[in-house]
Design an enzyme around this catalytic site. Structure first.
Site, PDB file in Angstrom:
ATOM      1  N   HIS A 108       0.857  -1.202   0.000  1.00 39.16           N
ATOM      2  CA  HIS A 108       0.000   0.000   0.000  1.00 39.16           C
ATOM      3  C   HIS A 108       0.881   1.236   0.000  1.00 39.16           C
ATOM      4  CE1 HIS A 108       0.791  -0.538   4.291  1.00 39.16           C
ATOM      5  NE2 HIS A 108       0.240   0.629   4.580  1.00 39.16           N
ATOM      6  N   HIS A 122       1.397   3.919   1.980  1.00 41.41           N
ATOM      7  CA  HIS A 122       1.914   4.695   3.118  1.00 41.41           C
ATOM      8  C   HIS A 122       3.435   4.845   3.046  1.00 41.41           C
ATOM      9  CE1 HIS A 122      -1.873   3.984   5.804  1.00 41.41           C
ATOM     10  NE2 HIS A 122      -1.983   5.050   5.026  1.00 41.41           N
ATOM     11  N   ASP A 142       5.830   4.736   5.120  1.00 39.49           N
ATOM     12  CA  ASP A 142       6.706   3.746   5.755  1.00 39.49           C
ATOM     13  C   ASP A 142       6.703   2.405   5.013  1.00 39.49           C
ATOM     14  OD1 ASP A 142       4.001   3.521   6.754  1.00 39.49           O
ATOM     15  OD2 ASP A 142       4.761   2.148   8.280  1.00 39.49           O
ATOM     16  N   HIS A 143       6.130   2.386   3.807  1.00 36.14           N
ATOM     17  CA  HIS A 143       6.147   1.182   2.964  1.00 36.14           C
ATOM     18  C   HIS A 143       6.725   1.451   1.573  1.00 36.14           C
ATOM     19  CE1 HIS A 143       3.651  -1.175   5.849  1.00 36.14           C
ATOM     20  NE2 HIS A 143       3.432   0.068   6.253  1.00 36.14           N
ATOM     21  N   HIS A 195      -7.373  -1.176   5.833  1.00 34.01           N
ATOM     22  CA  HIS A 195      -6.358  -0.246   6.350  1.00 34.01           C
ATOM     23  C   HIS A 195      -6.264   0.947   5.402  1.00 34.01           C
ATOM     24  CE1 HIS A 195      -2.676   1.203   8.214  1.00 34.01           C
ATOM     25  NE2 HIS A 195      -2.009   1.074   7.087  1.00 34.01           N
ATOM     26  N   ASP A 221       0.147  -3.928   6.274  1.00 29.62           N
ATOM     27  CA  ASP A 221      -0.509  -3.479   7.511  1.00 29.62           C
ATOM     28  C   ASP A 221      -1.948  -3.982   7.611  1.00 29.62           C
ATOM     29  OD1 ASP A 221       1.801  -2.096   8.077  1.00 29.62           O
ATOM     30  OD2 ASP A 221       0.954  -0.093   7.761  1.00 29.62           O
ATOM     31  N   HIS A 254       5.201  -4.623  10.648  1.00 31.55           N
ATOM     32  CA  HIS A 254       5.579  -3.913  11.877  1.00 31.55           C
ATOM     33  C   HIS A 254       5.771  -4.872  13.041  1.00 31.55           C
ATOM     34  CE1 HIS A 254       4.864   0.280  10.549  1.00 31.55           C
ATOM     35  NE2 HIS A 254       3.914  -0.246   9.790  1.00 31.55           N
TER      36      HIS A 254
HETATM   37 FE    FE Z   1       2.881   0.799   8.134  1.00 37.57          FE
HETATM   38 ZN    ZN Z   2       0.111   1.570   6.577  1.00 42.59          ZN
END
Ligand code: FE
Ligand code: ZN
Length: 257
Positions: free
Chosen positions: A54, A56, A58-59, A113, A137, A175
């Site tokens: 996805h 985001h 942090d990905h 998410h 996530d 995570h």
């Molecule tokens: Fe994340």
């Molecule tokens: Zn995420």
């Protein structure tokens, strides 16, 4: 295919897939490029693919720099993420297949998410090795992602698809949230003895700085409250029997935990 787990930021995991025979690699959700580049350097491997779950940051934060180092690599992501994943070239939908290093993964569309989230599932080959699920996530060890762009109904649907996979599937979530997730789980499912023993193991592992990812899907089915909307204990804890309502209430309680 070897899977190498690279920690990033405070609690992210990046997964590097290495096909030794061809000495090529792919990476799932590169939060950042540096740990990926130094691992590739050690292996002497060429990066050929980025599999994003996805959009985001942090990905996908490492996408652009990895593309600069490996201009021929291919960036995969969900079709609904068009315009949100840097460098995305392939737009995947539910049931699509992707190939890496002679192994084939099935794509699941798992919104909740985010509205575009996908997961990649590599089935076990000869029955010898386990299947591998890269779920970003959506599903966490002991928990699940927050509903930023989706509804409880969507998330129950999405998690149902993942829950249907074999028990010996390794769950590679993005995570290290397991300890906190299980602390919450114990508040809603306190009599669950599998959960109690899992918590003891995870608490010990975390106190020694060990990773709890991957976990096994069979353990998730027995202990993760967000896969257990149809069990008595969680229906009691949420005073409902309707899956989306059980799930939605649990998610709401976890948001405040
Ligand atoms: Fe994340
Ligand atoms: Zn995420």
């Amino acid at each position: 295919m070897d899977i190498i787990r690279l920690p990033a930021f405070s609690d992210n995991y990046i997964f590097l897939l290495h096909a030794r025979r061809m000495n090529i690699a792919a990476v799932v959700d590169p939060a950042t490029s540096l740990p990926v580049l130094s691992c590739l350097d050690k292996l002497g491997a060429t990066l050929v693919a980025i599999f994003n779950t996805h959009h985001h940051f942090d990905h996908v934060g490492g996408n652009e720099q990895l593309m600069e180092h490996f201009p021929n690599l291919c960036v995969y992501g969900g079709a609904e993420d068009r315009g949100r994943i840097p460098g995305q070239q392939v737009f995947l939908t539910d049931g699509d297949q992707v190939e890496f290093g002679g192994r084939r993964a099935e794509v699941f569309f798992v919104p909740g998410h985010t509205r575009a989230h996908i997961a990649y599932y590599f089935p076990s080959e000869t029955g010898e090795n386990m299947g591998d699920l890269f779920c970003g996530d959506t599903l966490f060890a002991g928990g699940c992602g927050r509903l930023f762009e989706g509804t409880p109904t969507q998330m129950v649907n999405s998690l149902s698809k993942l829950r249907a996979l074999p028990d010996n599937t390794r769950v590679w979530c993005a995570h290290e949230y397991t300890l906190k997730n299980l602390q919450f789980a114990l508040t809603v499912d306190p009599e669950n003895t599998d959960l109690q023993s899992r918590y003891a193991v995870v608490a010990r592992d975390r106190s020694q700085g060990l990773a709890t990812v991957p976990s096994l899907l069979g353990i998730e089915k027995r202990t993760n409250p967000f896969l257990r909307w149809d069990t008595n204990s969680l229906q009691l804890a949420t005073k409902s029997k309707e899956p989306a309502r059980v799930f939605g209430r649990l998610r709401g309680m976890k948001d405040l935990f």
